[in-house]
Every structure is written in C-alpha cells, then in structure tokens.
Design an enzyme around this catalytic site. Structure first.
Site, PDB file in Angstrom:
ATOM      1  N   ASP A  77      72.687  18.484  69.159  1.00 48.72           N
ATOM      2  CA  ASP A  77      71.668  18.066  70.106  1.00 48.72           C
ATOM      3  C   ASP A  77      71.567  16.536  70.090  1.00 48.72           C
ATOM      4  OD1 ASP A  77      69.220  19.207  71.758  1.00 48.72           O
ATOM      5  OD2 ASP A  77      68.449  17.512  70.601  1.00 48.72           O
ATOM      6  N   ASN A  85      65.766   9.192  78.745  1.00 51.09           N
ATOM      7  CA  ASN A  85      65.326   9.510  80.105  1.00 51.09           C
ATOM      8  C   ASN A  85      64.115   8.681  80.513  1.00 51.09           C
ATOM      9  OD1 ASN A  85      67.166  11.336  81.122  1.00 51.09           O
ATOM     10  ND2 ASN A  85      66.070  13.138  80.430  1.00 51.09           N
ATOM     11  N   HIS A  90      66.806   9.070  84.483  1.00 55.34           N
ATOM     12  CA  HIS A  90      67.535  10.334  84.357  1.00 55.34           C
ATOM     13  C   HIS A  90      69.035  10.172  84.600  1.00 55.34           C
ATOM     14  CE1 HIS A  90      64.124  13.074  83.788  1.00 55.34           C
ATOM     15  NE2 HIS A  90      63.452  12.230  84.570  1.00 55.34           N
ATOM     16  N   ASP A  94      71.904  11.524  82.189  1.00 56.86           N
ATOM     17  CA  ASP A  94      73.085  12.308  82.586  1.00 56.86           C
ATOM     18  C   ASP A  94      74.367  11.667  82.068  1.00 56.86           C
ATOM     19  OD1 ASP A  94      71.513  14.136  83.864  1.00 56.86           O
ATOM     20  OD2 ASP A  94      71.962  13.450  85.894  1.00 56.86           O
ATOM     21  N   GLU A 120      70.287  18.880  76.722  1.00 59.04           N
ATOM     22  CA  GLU A 120      71.117  17.962  75.944  1.00 59.04           C
ATOM     23  C   GLU A 120      71.690  18.634  74.703  1.00 59.04           C
ATOM     24  OE1 GLU A 120      66.845  17.327  74.487  1.00 59.04           O
ATOM     25  OE2 GLU A 120      67.880  17.920  76.322  1.00 59.04           O
TER      26      GLU A 120
END
Length: 204
Positions: A77, A85, A90, A94, A120
């Site tokens: 993770d 973010n 965002h 990504d 994630e």
C-alpha cells in the site's frame, strides 16, 4: 490470373463481398479483444484488476497444492497517499499509483502475478517462491523508494508498506492467504510505514 480483364463484374462483386465479411470479422475480433482486456486489466495501471487477479491467484493456489511447491502473497500500500492527493491533486495521485504499479511489475519475478487490489493498494502472488518472499518484498519496497516519481506536480518521493504471508495447509482459498498478508500490511503501517512485515506463523 495474370491475364488482363480475366474477371468480370460478377467476380469482382463476389470478392468485394468476401472482403467486406472479412473486415467485419476482423473488427468483431478486435472489439472482443478490447472488451476482454477491459474486463481483466486495470485501466490506470495496466496490471490485473482485482477480479482477474483473484482468479489467477486461485489457479496458482490450486497449482501449488497439486505440485507441493510453496506459494506466498504480498500486499502493498502506498504510504500517506491521501496526503499526495490532498496537497498535489488527484492527477499526481494517479501518477504515483501508475509509477508504483510499474515498479512492482518491473522488479517482481517472471511468473509472479501483480494486481491492483483497490485504490492505492496492490497484491502479488509469488508461485514456487521458497523462502525468498521476504527478500523479494524488501526489494520491491526499496525499488519503489529508490527514485522520486514523476508527477504533474513535479517529482515526489513515494514509499510503500508491505505485508507477506505464505500458503499454509489450512488455507481453503486465496482469501485466507491474502487476509494474513493484509494483517501484516496493517502492522507495517502502524509500525512506522515504509517497511516489510512477514507473517511469523507461516507454515511452508
């Protein structure tokens, strides 16, 4: 034929109809391939999506049972992803997810299965891994951290927390194996992040 005007309008029309049918068949096959890819591959990262990953993982578990070879799972993770973010946007998030997926895929072994488990979080299944799963997990962790990730907001240092578990004789399916790896991931997060935790009670 190499003879000029050997074919008349009827033959040309027949050939045209055959070519048209062939093009329709080609387009249908291409569309089927695209739909199949959309059903199995995560659109952002181009690794297996969760459903497809679980299907492959179950097959690998069955193969491990049949062969008697060891198998392990990794859950990973991205650390402090919400911070990326919230502070960078965002799109930068990504970019970070894409980069981590690429590094996991690039630095895992041939035959290992990498999937985006959600958000994630990533999952890997390592067939015929012996005792090397913790070493592989540590290598993946180090390679993610090794260089900053290029994002629309500029370079960002990204780290991951990793949990590792081995298949045991008590596992009836891949869910139990992944749950133990996820428990280790949770411990890695609460132990300071950017580290690997291995399930200690593993029975190989």
């Amino acid at each position: 034929s190499d003879r000029p005007d050997a074919y008349g309008p009827a033959e040309v029309e027949t050939v045209g109809a055959i070519v048209a049918q062939g093009m329709v068949a080609y387009d249908n096959a291409r569309l089927f391939s695209q739909v199949r890819q959309l059903a199995t591959v995560d659109g952002l990262t181009h690794v297996a999506n969760r459903r497809h990953f679980l299907e492959i993982a179950e097959r690998e578990l069955g193969a491990a049972r049949t062969s008697g070879l060891p198998l392990a799972a990794i859950m990973a993770d991205i650390d402090h992803f919400k911070r990326i973010n919230d502070t960078l946007g965002h799109q930068a998030g990504d970019d970070a997810i894409r980069a981590v997926a690429a590094r996991l895929r690039e630095h895992s072994r041939e035959g290992d299965v990498v999937g985006r488990y959600g958000g994630e979080e990533f999952a890997l299944v390592l067939p015929d891994v012996g005792d090397a799963a913790p070493v592989i997990a540590e290598r993946l962790r180090a390679m993610v951290q090794a260089e900053p990730v290029d994002t629309v907001a500029g370079p960002v240092t990204v780290t991951i927390s990793v949990g590792v578990a081995h298949l045991t004789s008590a596992d009836t399916g891949v869910d139990a194996l992944l749950a133990r790896a996820d428990e280790c991931l949770y411990r890695a997060k609460h132990g300071g992040r950017n580290r690997v935790v291995v399930f200690e009670a593993a029975v190989r």
